[in-house]
Design a protein around this motif. Sequence first.
Motif, short mmCIF file in Angstrom:
data_model
loop_
_atom_site.label_atom_id
_atom_site.label_comp_id
_atom_site.label_asym_id
_atom_site.label_seq_id
_atom_site.Cartn_x
_atom_site.Cartn_y
_atom_site.Cartn_z
N LYS A 27 0.89 -1.56 0.17
CA LYS A 27 0.13 -0.13 -0.17
C LYS A 27 1.18 1.23 -0.11
O LYS A 27 1.65 1.40 0.52
N GLU A 28 0.51 2.05 -0.79
CA GLU A 28 0.98 3.84 -1.11
C GLU A 28 0.21 4.67 -0.51
O GLU A 28 -0.96 4.46 -1.43
N ASP A 29 0.47 5.54 0.54
CA ASP A 29 -0.54 5.78 1.20
C ASP A 29 0.26 7.14 1.44
O ASP A 29 0.95 7.59 1.42
N ARG A 30 -1.25 8.19 0.68
CA ARG A 30 -0.07 9.78 0.87
C ARG A 30 -2.14 10.20 1.74
O ARG A 30 -3.32 9.63 1.74
N PRO A 31 -1.82 11.84 2.20
CA PRO A 31 -3.32 12.40 3.05
C PRO A 31 -4.13 12.12 1.92
O PRO A 31 -5.33 12.17 3.04
N ARG A 82 -9.26 9.29 -0.39
CA ARG A 82 -9.58 9.32 1.17
C ARG A 82 -10.95 10.55 0.39
O ARG A 82 -9.95 11.63 0.46
N SER A 83 -11.91 10.19 1.28
CA SER A 83 -12.69 11.56 0.98
C SER A 83 -13.27 11.93 2.73
O SER A 83 -13.38 13.15 2.46
N SER A 84 -13.09 10.94 3.47
CA SER A 84 -13.00 10.76 5.12
C SER A 84 -12.07 10.34 6.02
O SER A 84 -11.82 9.37 5.23
N PRO A 85 -11.82 10.69 7.26
CA PRO A 85 -11.01 9.51 7.73
C PRO A 85 -11.59 8.54 7.63
O PRO A 85 -11.62 7.38 8.10
#
Length: 93
Positions: A5-9, A29-32
Amino acid sequence: MDIRKEDRPSGGRYVASLEGHEGEMTFSRSSPHLVIVDHTGVPDALRGKGVGQALAQHAVDDARAGGWKIFPLCPFFKAQAARHPEWKDVLSG
């Protein structure tokens, strides 16, 4: 098959590596508590080897572990979700 997984904000992607090729499933990411799976791409060399399905399952497992929902914008993910009623707990929309 290795999946990372490559995760960005604002989103990221799951990347599957197999036989020197990579397939990916991208998300925003739409929301947390909500991610939107918006694209799945698998090169021709990996077609029919379960790469897309493995990426989708990885996203579902990640959502369950993280306590968020997935909105399936990607046609491939949407089709997989229709075939897997057991994923209903992590789907939004």
